[in-house]
Design an enzyme around this catalytic site. Structure first.
Site, short mmCIF file in Angstrom:
data_model
loop_
_atom_site.label_atom_id
_atom_site.label_comp_id
_atom_site.label_asym_id
_atom_site.label_seq_id
_atom_site.Cartn_x
_atom_site.Cartn_y
_atom_site.Cartn_z
N ASP A 21 0.86 -1.19 0.00
CA ASP A 21 0.00 0.00 0.00
C ASP A 21 0.89 1.24 0.00
OD1 ASP A 21 -2.03 1.83 0.36
OD2 ASP A 21 -2.26 1.42 2.50
N ASP A 25 -4.43 3.54 2.81
CA ASP A 25 -5.85 3.15 2.94
C ASP A 25 -6.01 1.66 3.28
OD1 ASP A 25 -5.22 1.91 0.56
OD2 ASP A 25 -6.81 2.86 -0.62
N ASP A 29 -1.64 -1.13 -3.85
CA ASP A 29 -1.96 -0.35 -5.05
C ASP A 29 -0.79 -0.37 -6.04
OD1 ASP A 29 -0.15 1.53 -3.90
OD2 ASP A 29 -1.80 2.40 -2.74
N ASP A 98 -3.82 -10.25 -15.89
CA ASP A 98 -4.92 -11.19 -15.76
C ASP A 98 -5.98 -10.81 -16.79
OD1 ASP A 98 -6.52 -13.24 -14.43
OD2 ASP A 98 -5.29 -12.81 -12.68
N ASP A 199 -8.08 -16.20 -16.89
CA ASP A 199 -8.91 -16.72 -15.80
C ASP A 199 -9.94 -17.74 -16.31
OD1 ASP A 199 -9.63 -16.12 -12.90
OD2 ASP A 199 -11.57 -15.88 -13.85
N GLU A 254 -5.73 -20.50 -17.16
CA GLU A 254 -6.14 -21.15 -15.92
C GLU A 254 -7.26 -22.09 -16.33
OE1 GLU A 254 -8.00 -20.40 -11.52
OE2 GLU A 254 -8.90 -19.59 -13.31
N HIS A 328 -3.08 -17.09 -5.46
CA HIS A 328 -4.05 -16.38 -4.61
C HIS A 328 -5.29 -17.21 -4.28
CE1 HIS A 328 -5.49 -16.07 -8.64
NE2 HIS A 328 -6.65 -15.63 -8.20
N ASP A 329 -5.40 -18.40 -4.86
CA ASP A 329 -6.56 -19.25 -4.59
C ASP A 329 -6.21 -20.46 -3.72
OD1 ASP A 329 -8.25 -17.74 -6.20
OD2 ASP A 329 -7.79 -18.90 -8.00
C1 NOJ Z 1 -10.18 -18.03 -10.80
C2 NOJ Z 1 -9.48 -16.97 -10.02
O1 NOJ Z 1 -8.16 -17.35 -9.82
C3 NOJ Z 1 -10.26 -16.79 -8.75
O2 NOJ Z 1 -9.59 -15.99 -7.82
C4 NOJ Z 1 -11.62 -16.24 -9.10
O3 NOJ Z 1 -12.41 -16.17 -7.94
C5 NOJ Z 1 -12.33 -17.10 -10.14
N1 NOJ Z 1 -11.46 -17.54 -11.19
C6 NOJ Z 1 -13.46 -16.33 -10.76
O4 NOJ Z 1 -12.95 -15.32 -11.58
#
Ligand code: NOJ
Length: 554
Positions: A21, A25, A29, A98, A199, A254, A328-329
């Site tokens: 950041d 906030d 960013d 992305d 994605d 992905e 991140h998932d």
């Molecule tokens: C895959 C992304 O990596 C994830 O973070 C997202 O929630 C879903 N696709 C929907 O876009």
């Protein structure tokens, strides 16, 4: 075949909301990213994959885009983006954006128009169906829990959303939608970006006839039945012909539910579709038999080895692999396959890095992975922000399949928020991520695990990653060597070789905190040690807890 730049590259993934950041906030960013580019250059990465930075109401933290050609106000401006891109390029770093085009936000102007009337010119940009027997058109479930169909009163019809109801699926069968997407991609490429991470791109072609599917434990059919649909490769080939082939790009799909056979088309070395795909089989190897990813892990090393090895061998000479543990998932890999115990955390982080980076394919490093960051010790469901884990927890909870205590336990193991807690830059307040209140809590272990400390210390996880990344630049055998798994059934050891002509590597990794007996094959006895996570060589015939050694024969 002529080498492509991305075949010898390592990609660093930034989740912008949690990286740095700059304005207090509590939300990361673009100027924050710009200020940290030297850190990524010093690590040795070649490219950065930026999770979405586009305008978004943030129902799914930017994966719901309301304007593909504008920047999310919280992240900055287009001028900030341009400055970041310019600086990245001047440091020799490429930028991969992305691309989220299976769906948009329901606040995108296309959808606002589309839902306004049945004869609006944008109506067919999305997927609308009549209800059936007083309910949804079919039994498909959303990835985030509940039905994949949302009733819309205005026109008395349902629209499809494989993710949240604020993420309506775009209708790729409509050629006008494809034109829009392709020209938007071209617009970004003209700005000079270096590729796209696409994605859930395996979901863009829905099955003909929209048939009901087999019901899962949550009472719906899995959205996976939309994967690798009938026109998938046709759409990607069209995208390639009309856009991608005009540039020198890294493209990574992905691809939920991709199979090895499908990947041979998606990531074919003939370059007709994408550079590579993210497969998920190895991420699913520790799933619970009923609750899938929403439960404690069930580790099974032989299964993990079988999957990764099948991909290594299956794509050799045909298509290109991507390599990842974290994103991140996913929960943090140290907490998942390594050890959080203070005496083993760094050893296990280095072992996991060795195991992955010595394989064939392009490695991805998710922010903080290079420090061995761990899952967060969640104590309450209220701390969770992640729409996916909350949605699924609620669905299981309502069905009596999960108590609240089990829910918290599940969050500790599985929630995507484990990856999304702020980057740990230093041991000061909020780990140097922000001067304000961070949008997700900072892991209290930032006093122990942080970049400032590791950059200074030569034997840190950070420097170990740096060495691995540098080795890939030097050694063709790491990039191209033939992969062979040894000891497939061993419950704790992951052992494989890479061979290119007369040169070969033996990679030995102990996935446990127990000593393991292992005699290395005779031909590697006395070979050079390329890299190892203990300072001294292992006693013959033994591997110490979480030990990793790579032998190099020339
Ligand atoms: C895959 C992304 O990596 C994830 O973070 C997202 O929630 C879903 N696709 C929907 O876009």
């Amino acid at each position: 075949m002529e080498e492509k730049w991305w075949q010898r590259s390592v990609v660093y993934q930034i989740y912008p909301r949690s990286f740095q950041d700059s304005d207090g906030d509590g939300i990361g960013d673009i100027p924050g990213i710009t200020s940290r580019l030297e850190y990524i250059r010093d690590l040795g990465a070649d490219a950065i994959w930026l999770s979405p930075i586009y305008k978004s109401p943030n129902d799914d933290n930017g994966y719901d885009i309301s304007d593909y050609q504008d920047i999310m106000a919280e992240f900055g401006t287009m001028a900030d983006f341009d400055a970041m891109l310019e600086k990245a390029h001047s440091l020799g770093l490429k930028i991969v954006m992305d691309l989220v085009v299976n769906h948009s936000s329901d606040e995108h102007k296309w959808f606002v128009e589309s839902r306004s009337s049945k004869d609006n010119p944008y109506r067919d940009y999305y997927i609308w169906r009549e209800g059936k027997n007083g309910g949804a058109p079919n039994n498909w479930g959303s990835c985030f829990g509940g039905s994949a169909w949302q009733y819309d009163e205005k026109t008395d019809m349902y629209y499809l959303h494989l993710f949240s109801k604020k993420q309506p699926d775009l209708n790729w069968a409509n050629p006008v939608v494809r034109d829009e997407v392709f020209s938007m991609m071209d617009w970004w490429l003209q700005k000079g970006i270096d590729g796209f991470r696409m994605d859930v791109i395996s979901l863009i072609s829905k099955p003909d006839g929209f048939p009901d599917g087999e019901l899962g434990p949550n009472g719906y059919a899995s959205f996976h039945l939309c994967a690798n649909g009938p026109h998938e490769h046709e759409y990607l080939k069209e995208m390639n012909r009309r856009v991608l082939s005009k540039y020198d790009l890294l493209t990574v799909g992905e691809t939920a539910a991709v199979t090895l056979e499908e990947a041979k088309s998606y990531a074919n070395l003939d370059g007709s579709e994408l550079s590579m795909v993210f497969q998920f089989e190895h991420m699913d190897a520790d799933f619970h038999p009923v609750l899938g990813r929403y439960a404690e892990q069930h580790k099974n090393l032989p299964k993990l080895k079988e999957i990764l090895s099948r991909w290594q061998n299956g794509l050799e000479g045909i298509a290109w692999n991507s390599l990842y543990w974290d994103n991140h998932d996913q929960p943090r890999v140290v907490s998942r396959y390594g050890s959080e115990k203070p005496e083993y955390r760094e050893l296990s982080a280095k072992m996991l890095a060795t195991c992955l980076h010595m394989m064939q394919g392009t490695p991805y490093v998710f922010q903080g992975e290079e420090l061995g960051m761990t899952n967060y010790p969640w104590t309450s469901i209220d701390q969770i922000n992640d729409i996916e884990s909350l949605g699924n927890y609620r669905a299981f909870h309502e069905k009596g399949l999960m108590t609240e205590a089990e829910g918290i336990e599940m969050m500790r193991h599985r929630s995507r928020d484990n990856a999304r807690t702020p980057m740990q830059w230093d041991d000061g307040p909020q780990a140097g991520f922000t001067t304000g209140k961070p949008w997700l809590p900072v892991n209290p272990n930032h006093t122990l695990i942080n970049a400032a400390e590791q950059v200074k210390r030569p034997d840190s996880v950070f420097h170990y990653y740096r060495k691995l990344i540098a080795l890939r630049k030097e050694l063709d055998v790491m990039v191209y060597g033939h992969y062979e798994l040894l000891e497939p059934e061993h419950p704790a050891l992951f052992v494989y070789t890479r061979t290119l002509g007369d040169e070969s590597l033996l990679v030995v990794c102990n996935f446990s905190e127990d000593e393991q007996t292992y005699e290395i094959p005779v031909e590697y006895r006395g070979a050079d040690i390329l890299i190892a996570n203990y300072p001294d060589a292992a006693p013959a015939g033994t591997l110490r807890p979480w030990e990793a050694v790579v032998y190099h024969r020339k």
